[in-house]
Structure formats: structure tokens, C-alpha cells
Design a protein around this motif. Sequence first.
Motif, PDB file in Angstrom:
ATOM      1  N   HIS A  84      -5.225   5.354  12.599  1.00 36.78           N
ATOM      2  CA  HIS A  84      -4.526   5.444  11.318  1.00 36.78           C
ATOM      3  C   HIS A  84      -5.563   5.341  10.215  1.00 36.78           C
ATOM      4  O   HIS A  84      -6.711   5.004  10.470  1.00 36.78           O
ATOM      5  CB  HIS A  84      -3.453   4.353  11.189  1.00 36.78           C
ATOM      6  CG  HIS A  84      -3.978   2.965  11.375  1.00 36.78           C
ATOM      7  ND1 HIS A  84      -4.356   2.478  12.617  1.00 36.78           N
ATOM      8  CD2 HIS A  84      -4.195   1.958  10.501  1.00 36.78           C
ATOM      9  CE1 HIS A  84      -4.777   1.231  12.480  1.00 36.78           C
ATOM     10  NE2 HIS A  84      -4.692   0.890  11.200  1.00 36.78           N
ATOM     11  N   ILE A  93       4.968   9.180  12.731  1.00 39.15           N
ATOM     12  CA  ILE A  93       4.239   8.877  13.962  1.00 39.15           C
ATOM     13  C   ILE A  93       4.117  10.155  14.766  1.00 39.15           C
ATOM     14  O   ILE A  93       5.085  10.916  14.870  1.00 39.15           O
ATOM     15  CB  ILE A  93       5.023   7.881  14.847  1.00 39.15           C
ATOM     16  CG1 ILE A  93       5.397   6.617  14.097  1.00 39.15           C
ATOM     17  CG2 ILE A  93       4.240   7.543  16.114  1.00 39.15           C
ATOM     18  CD1 ILE A  93       6.335   5.707  14.873  1.00 39.15           C
ATOM     19  N   ILE A 113      -0.571   7.354  13.266  1.00 37.87           N
ATOM     20  CA  ILE A 113       0.479   6.876  12.361  1.00 37.87           C
ATOM     21  C   ILE A 113       0.066   6.972  10.899  1.00 37.87           C
ATOM     22  O   ILE A 113      -1.113   6.933  10.561  1.00 37.87           O
ATOM     23  CB  ILE A 113       0.916   5.429  12.678  1.00 37.87           C
ATOM     24  CG1 ILE A 113      -0.190   4.431  12.340  1.00 37.87           C
ATOM     25  CG2 ILE A 113       1.379   5.302  14.117  1.00 37.87           C
ATOM     26  CD1 ILE A 113       0.291   2.988  12.312  1.00 37.87           C
ATOM     27  N   HIS A 115       3.249   0.777   7.382  1.00 33.78           N
ATOM     28  CA  HIS A 115       2.449   0.932   8.604  1.00 33.78           C
ATOM     29  C   HIS A 115       2.475  -0.326   9.466  1.00 33.78           C
ATOM     30  O   HIS A 115       2.417  -0.240  10.685  1.00 33.78           O
ATOM     31  CB  HIS A 115       1.019   1.375   8.294  1.00 33.78           C
ATOM     32  CG  HIS A 115       0.193   0.350   7.603  1.00 33.78           C
ATOM     33  ND1 HIS A 115       0.310   0.097   6.262  1.00 33.78           N
ATOM     34  CD2 HIS A 115      -0.752  -0.491   8.077  1.00 33.78           C
ATOM     35  CE1 HIS A 115      -0.534  -0.856   5.937  1.00 33.78           C
ATOM     36  NE2 HIS A 115      -1.196  -1.238   7.016  1.00 33.78           N
TER      37      HIS A 115
END
Length: 142
Positions: free
Chosen positions: A63, A77, A99, A106
Amino acid sequence: MEMEITFQDIELNMAFQTKEDSIRYAGRKLVERGYVVEPYIETMIQRDILTTTYIGNGVAIPHGTDEARDFILKSGIVVLQVPQGIEYNGECATVIFGIAGKNNTHMDILSQIAIVCSNEDNVKRITNAESKEEIIQILNGK
């Protein structure tokens, strides 16, 4: 709370040469799905350099960095199933979740994934799943 995940968010039977390839692929998938804009991908690479995004049990969650907020259009996602695995800092990841969390969501997304993936059987089931529907059911606790 069920994860908002669709068939378009999942890729089955993926294989990558390097960890960076897997992170870039996850990032491109987030872009393609309209969750983030292109510059987010580089922040995903930076995040993994700062601290590994491998969380254990064969799972990695690449991420963006905290500075990537402006590149996120909406929370999302993507799931990459990598049956042969890809090395993440000496560990083997077979499931990769890319993500993006809008407005600090998050952490909620990470905790949902962590809960499902703390059970090694769930990770094995995702790794061996033969359909996207099967993966969605596992992620939603079925």
C-alpha cells in the motif's frame, strides 16, 4: 463488516519474477479499477522499502505511504493469488492484497484482512481457490 470486493478486483494464478513486479502489478490493478491514480504505484514501492509489507502467513499487503493520500480516489482492495509464491524479504507470499484507503480507512481494511489471514487455513484456501467467487466467500468469512 464485509469487504467490498468484486470479481474485477481479483487475479488468479499470477506469477512474478520479483517482489517489485508484484507490487507494481497490484498498483496498476488499483489504477485500472479506479481506486487510485498512477503516482500511487511509486508510493507503494517506497512503502515496501521503508518497511516490508509482508505480514506473515504467506500474505503481503502493499500500500502507499502516508504522503500518498492525494493519489487515492476511493478505498479499494485488489487480490492477487500467487500459487507458486513470490519472495518478500526472505518470506514467501502466496496472497497479495493491494490496498488503498481513502480518509484513513486503510487501517480498517488492514485489520479486516489481518483477521481473515491470521488463520493459516484461510490463506491456504485463498492460495488454492479455483474461482474468484471462492476467494470472495473466504474474505467475507464464509
